[in-house]
Motif scaffolding. Structure first.
Motif, PDB file in Angstrom:
ATOM      1  N   VAL A 196       0.829  -1.206   0.000  1.00 58.78           N
ATOM      2  CA  VAL A 196       0.000   0.000   0.000  1.00 58.78           C
ATOM      3  C   VAL A 196       0.864   1.258   0.000  1.00 58.78           C
ATOM      4  CG1 VAL A 196      -2.107  -1.024   0.888  1.00 58.78           C
ATOM      5  CG2 VAL A 196      -0.335  -0.302   2.498  1.00 58.78           C
ATOM      6  N   LEU A 251       0.483   1.003  -5.781  1.00 57.92           N
ATOM      7  CA  LEU A 251      -0.916   1.413  -5.931  1.00 57.92           C
ATOM      8  C   LEU A 251      -1.178   2.173  -7.226  1.00 57.92           C
ATOM      9  CD1 LEU A 251      -1.662   2.504  -2.268  1.00 57.92           C
ATOM     10  CD2 LEU A 251      -2.481   0.442  -3.422  1.00 57.92           C
ATOM     11  N   VAL A 308      -4.404   4.371  -0.173  1.00 58.38           N
ATOM     12  CA  VAL A 308      -5.180   3.883  -1.311  1.00 58.38           C
ATOM     13  C   VAL A 308      -6.046   4.984  -1.931  1.00 58.38           C
ATOM     14  CG1 VAL A 308      -6.883   2.200  -2.089  1.00 58.38           C
ATOM     15  CG2 VAL A 308      -5.078   1.498  -0.508  1.00 58.38           C
TER      16      VAL A 308
END
Length: 238
Positions: A160, A165, A195
Protein backbone atom coordinates in the motif's frame (compact mmCIF):
# COMPACT_ATOMS: atom_id res chain seq x y z
CA UNK A 1 2.39 8.66 -14.65
CA UNK A 2 -0.31 10.81 -13.11
CA UNK A 3 -0.99 10.93 -9.39
CA UNK A 4 -4.06 8.75 -9.89
CA UNK A 5 -2.29 6.18 -12.05
CA UNK A 6 -4.28 6.97 -15.20
CA UNK A 7 -1.27 7.17 -17.46
CA UNK A 8 -0.46 5.55 -20.74
CA UNK A 9 1.16 2.13 -20.75
CA UNK A 10 4.84 2.38 -19.73
CA UNK A 11 7.09 0.40 -22.10
CA UNK A 12 10.18 0.98 -19.93
CA UNK A 13 9.39 0.10 -16.31
CA UNK A 14 12.12 0.93 -13.79
CA UNK A 15 14.47 -1.62 -12.30
CA UNK A 16 13.28 -2.49 -8.82
CA UNK A 17 14.27 -4.39 -5.72
CA UNK A 18 12.35 -7.40 -4.46
CA UNK A 19 11.88 -8.00 -0.74
CA UNK A 20 10.61 -11.27 0.66
CA UNK A 21 11.06 -15.00 0.25
CA UNK A 22 11.11 -16.84 -3.05
CA UNK A 23 11.85 -20.30 -1.63
CA UNK A 24 11.03 -22.11 1.61
CA UNK A 25 11.40 -25.68 2.81
CA UNK A 26 12.15 -28.45 0.34
CA UNK A 27 9.20 -29.22 -1.89
CA UNK A 28 7.54 -32.62 -1.76
CA UNK A 29 7.88 -34.86 -4.79
CA UNK A 30 4.24 -34.25 -5.73
CA UNK A 31 4.71 -30.48 -5.53
CA UNK A 32 7.73 -30.63 -7.80
CA UNK A 33 5.55 -32.56 -10.22
CA UNK A 34 2.87 -29.84 -10.14
CA UNK A 35 5.47 -27.22 -11.00
CA UNK A 36 6.96 -29.27 -13.83
CA UNK A 37 3.68 -30.47 -15.31
CA UNK A 38 1.14 -27.71 -14.66
CA UNK A 39 2.79 -24.33 -14.21
CA UNK A 40 3.89 -23.83 -17.81
CA UNK A 41 0.34 -24.20 -19.08
CA UNK A 42 -1.07 -21.78 -16.52
CA UNK A 43 1.61 -19.09 -16.65
CA UNK A 44 0.64 -16.00 -18.72
CA UNK A 45 3.17 -15.23 -21.46
CA UNK A 46 4.67 -11.84 -22.19
CA UNK A 47 5.58 -10.76 -18.65
CA UNK A 48 9.35 -11.20 -18.68
CA UNK A 49 11.66 -9.08 -20.81
CA UNK A 50 12.87 -12.18 -22.69
CA UNK A 51 9.31 -12.95 -23.73
CA UNK A 52 8.32 -9.34 -24.36
CA UNK A 53 11.33 -7.09 -25.02
CA UNK A 54 9.11 -4.30 -26.35
CA UNK A 55 6.97 -4.52 -23.19
CA UNK A 56 3.72 -4.51 -25.11
CA UNK A 57 0.46 -5.02 -23.19
CA UNK A 58 -0.47 -8.68 -22.96
CA UNK A 59 -3.83 -9.98 -24.21
CA UNK A 60 -6.15 -11.21 -21.48
CA UNK A 61 -8.54 -12.65 -24.04
CA UNK A 62 -5.68 -14.80 -25.31
CA UNK A 63 -5.12 -16.11 -21.76
CA UNK A 64 -8.75 -17.02 -21.06
CA UNK A 65 -10.06 -17.52 -24.59
CA UNK A 66 -12.69 -14.79 -24.54
CA UNK A 67 -13.46 -11.28 -23.29
CA UNK A 68 -14.62 -12.25 -19.80
CA UNK A 69 -14.06 -10.06 -16.75
CA UNK A 70 -10.65 -10.63 -15.17
CA UNK A 71 -9.73 -10.42 -11.49
CA UNK A 72 -6.28 -10.14 -9.94
CA UNK A 73 -5.09 -11.65 -6.66
CA UNK A 74 -1.85 -10.11 -5.39
CA UNK A 75 0.08 -12.61 -3.29
CA UNK A 76 -2.20 -15.64 -3.11
CA UNK A 77 -0.30 -17.46 -0.34
CA UNK A 78 -1.38 -21.09 -0.37
CA UNK A 79 -4.12 -20.45 -2.92
CA UNK A 80 -7.21 -21.24 -0.81
CA UNK A 81 -9.01 -18.01 -1.64
CA UNK A 82 -8.04 -17.99 -5.31
CA UNK A 83 -9.33 -21.51 -5.95
CA UNK A 84 -12.49 -20.81 -3.95
CA UNK A 85 -13.24 -17.74 -6.05
CA UNK A 86 -12.50 -19.58 -9.28
CA UNK A 87 -14.96 -22.31 -8.32
CA UNK A 88 -17.56 -19.78 -7.16
CA UNK A 89 -17.28 -17.63 -10.31
CA UNK A 90 -16.47 -19.98 -13.20
CA UNK A 91 -17.20 -17.32 -15.84
CA UNK A 92 -14.57 -14.98 -14.38
CA UNK A 93 -10.88 -15.21 -15.25
CA UNK A 94 -8.51 -14.87 -12.29
CA UNK A 95 -4.78 -14.15 -12.42
CA UNK A 96 -2.80 -14.78 -9.25
CA UNK A 97 0.67 -13.44 -8.49
CA UNK A 98 2.95 -15.07 -5.93
CA UNK A 99 6.77 -15.03 -5.91
CA UNK A 100 7.01 -17.68 -3.13
CA UNK A 101 7.44 -20.89 -5.07
CA UNK A 102 6.20 -23.10 -2.22
CA UNK A 103 2.90 -21.21 -2.31
CA UNK A 104 2.73 -21.65 -6.08
CA UNK A 105 3.18 -25.41 -5.67
CA UNK A 106 0.42 -25.52 -3.04
CA UNK A 107 -1.92 -23.61 -5.35
CA UNK A 108 -1.26 -25.98 -8.25
CA UNK A 109 -2.18 -28.94 -6.07
CA UNK A 110 -5.44 -27.25 -5.07
CA UNK A 111 -6.23 -26.45 -8.72
CA UNK A 112 -5.86 -30.13 -9.60
CA UNK A 113 -8.08 -31.17 -6.71
CA UNK A 114 -10.78 -28.59 -7.45
CA UNK A 115 -10.71 -29.08 -11.22
CA UNK A 116 -11.04 -25.36 -11.96
CA UNK A 117 -9.84 -24.06 -15.32
CA UNK A 118 -10.37 -20.29 -15.15
CA UNK A 119 -7.06 -19.43 -13.47
CA UNK A 120 -3.71 -18.11 -14.61
CA UNK A 121 -0.62 -18.08 -12.39
CA UNK A 122 2.28 -15.62 -12.42
CA UNK A 123 5.01 -17.04 -10.14
CA UNK A 124 6.63 -13.68 -9.52
CA UNK A 125 6.30 -10.06 -8.47
CA UNK A 126 2.89 -8.49 -9.10
CA UNK A 127 4.62 -5.32 -10.28
CA UNK A 128 6.08 -7.19 -13.26
CA UNK A 129 2.60 -8.31 -14.28
CA UNK A 130 1.11 -4.85 -13.81
CA UNK A 131 3.83 -3.47 -16.10
CA UNK A 132 2.25 -5.32 -19.03
CA UNK A 133 -1.45 -5.44 -18.15
CA UNK A 134 -3.57 -3.20 -20.40
CA UNK A 135 -5.11 -0.03 -18.98
CA UNK A 136 -8.46 -0.55 -17.23
CA UNK A 137 -8.38 -4.32 -17.75
CA UNK A 138 -8.99 -5.64 -14.21
CA UNK A 139 -12.46 -5.46 -12.68
CA UNK A 140 -11.62 -6.72 -9.19
CA UNK A 141 -8.40 -7.12 -7.22
CA UNK A 142 -7.49 -8.70 -3.90
CA UNK A 143 -4.71 -8.00 -1.40
CA UNK A 144 -5.23 -10.55 1.37
CA UNK A 145 -3.01 -10.74 4.45
CA UNK A 146 0.00 -9.16 2.77
CA UNK A 147 3.41 -9.16 4.42
CA UNK A 148 2.99 -6.55 7.19
CA UNK A 149 6.63 -5.39 7.28
CA UNK A 150 6.09 -4.33 10.92
CA UNK A 151 9.26 -2.26 11.41
CA UNK A 152 8.72 1.42 10.64
CA UNK A 153 11.77 1.61 8.41
CA UNK A 154 10.27 -1.16 6.25
CA UNK A 155 6.82 0.38 5.76
CA UNK A 156 7.88 1.58 2.32
CA UNK A 157 8.07 -2.10 1.30
CA UNK A 158 4.36 -2.60 1.93
CA UNK A 159 2.09 -2.99 -1.07
CA UNK A 160 0.00 0.00 0.00
CA UNK A 161 2.53 2.53 -1.27
CA UNK A 162 2.49 4.59 -4.48
CA UNK A 163 5.01 2.27 -6.17
CA UNK A 164 2.37 -0.46 -6.16
CA UNK A 165 -0.92 1.41 -5.93
CA UNK A 166 -0.46 3.71 -8.93
CA UNK A 167 0.19 0.80 -11.33
CA UNK A 168 -2.77 -1.01 -9.78
CA UNK A 169 -4.97 2.04 -10.34
CA UNK A 170 -3.89 2.17 -13.98
CA UNK A 171 -4.94 -1.42 -14.67
CA UNK A 172 -8.21 -1.26 -12.69
CA UNK A 173 -11.44 -0.47 -14.52
CA UNK A 174 -13.42 2.56 -13.36
CA UNK A 175 -15.79 1.26 -10.70
CA UNK A 176 -13.63 -1.82 -10.14
CA UNK A 177 -13.39 -3.19 -6.61
CA UNK A 178 -10.19 -3.49 -4.57
CA UNK A 179 -10.40 -5.68 -1.46
CA UNK A 180 -7.82 -5.66 1.34
CA UNK A 181 -7.77 -8.02 4.34
CA UNK A 182 -5.24 -7.73 7.16
CA UNK A 183 -4.95 -8.33 10.89
CA UNK A 184 -2.39 -5.56 11.45
CA UNK A 185 -3.92 -2.26 12.70
CA UNK A 186 -1.06 -0.15 11.36
CA UNK A 187 -1.48 -1.76 7.95
CA UNK A 188 -5.13 -0.71 8.06
CA UNK A 189 -4.03 2.83 8.92
CA UNK A 190 -1.62 3.02 5.98
CA UNK A 191 -4.15 1.42 3.65
CA UNK A 192 -6.82 3.99 4.53
CA UNK A 193 -4.32 6.81 4.03
CA UNK A 194 -2.60 5.69 0.82
CA UNK A 195 -5.18 3.88 -1.31
CA UNK A 196 -7.54 6.89 -1.77
CA UNK A 197 -4.58 9.00 -2.91
CA UNK A 198 -4.04 6.56 -5.78
CA UNK A 199 -7.54 7.08 -7.15
CA UNK A 200 -9.83 4.85 -5.10
CA UNK A 201 -12.88 5.66 -2.97
CA UNK A 202 -13.40 3.92 0.36
CA UNK A 203 -16.54 1.77 0.35
CA UNK A 204 -16.27 0.05 3.74
CA UNK A 205 -13.90 -0.88 6.56
CA UNK A 206 -15.27 -3.55 8.88
CA UNK A 207 -14.47 -6.62 10.98
CA UNK A 208 -16.98 -8.71 9.01
CA UNK A 209 -15.73 -10.56 5.91
CA UNK A 210 -17.29 -10.36 2.46
CA UNK A 211 -20.24 -12.67 1.73
CA UNK A 212 -18.17 -14.82 -0.64
CA UNK A 213 -15.14 -14.99 1.66
CA UNK A 214 -13.32 -18.20 2.61
CA UNK A 215 -11.04 -18.14 5.62
CA UNK A 216 -7.36 -18.66 4.77
CA UNK A 217 -4.55 -20.14 6.82
CA UNK A 218 -3.25 -16.64 7.49
CA UNK A 219 -6.57 -15.49 8.89
CA UNK A 220 -6.87 -18.61 11.04
CA UNK A 221 -3.39 -17.99 12.44
CA UNK A 222 -4.32 -14.39 13.24
CA UNK A 223 -7.46 -15.50 15.09
CA UNK A 224 -5.54 -18.15 17.06
CA UNK A 225 -3.06 -15.49 18.13
CA UNK A 226 -5.80 -13.04 19.13
CA UNK A 227 -5.54 -10.52 16.28
CA UNK A 228 -8.72 -9.08 14.79
CA UNK A 229 -9.04 -9.24 10.99
CA UNK A 230 -10.08 -6.12 9.09
CA UNK A 231 -11.78 -6.15 5.69
CA UNK A 232 -11.48 -2.97 3.63
CA UNK A 233 -13.21 -2.35 0.29
CA UNK A 234 -12.37 0.39 -2.21
CA UNK A 235 -13.81 1.31 -5.58
CA UNK A 236 -11.73 2.66 -8.47
CA UNK A 237 -12.76 6.20 -9.28
CA UNK A 238 -14.22 6.98 -12.69
Amino acid sequence: MSETGKSAFDPNPPRRNFYGRRHGKTLRHSQKGYLQEDLGELRPRGITFDENPERRPISLSAIFGDDRDVWLEIGFGGGEHMVHMAASYPKIGIIGCEPYINGVAMLLGKIRQAGVSNLSVHPGDARDLMDVLPDASISRSFLLYPDPWPKARHHRRRFVTPEHLLPLARVMRPGGEFRVATDIPDYVRQTLEEVPLAGFDLVSETDRPWDDWISTRYEQKALREGRMPHYVTFRRQS
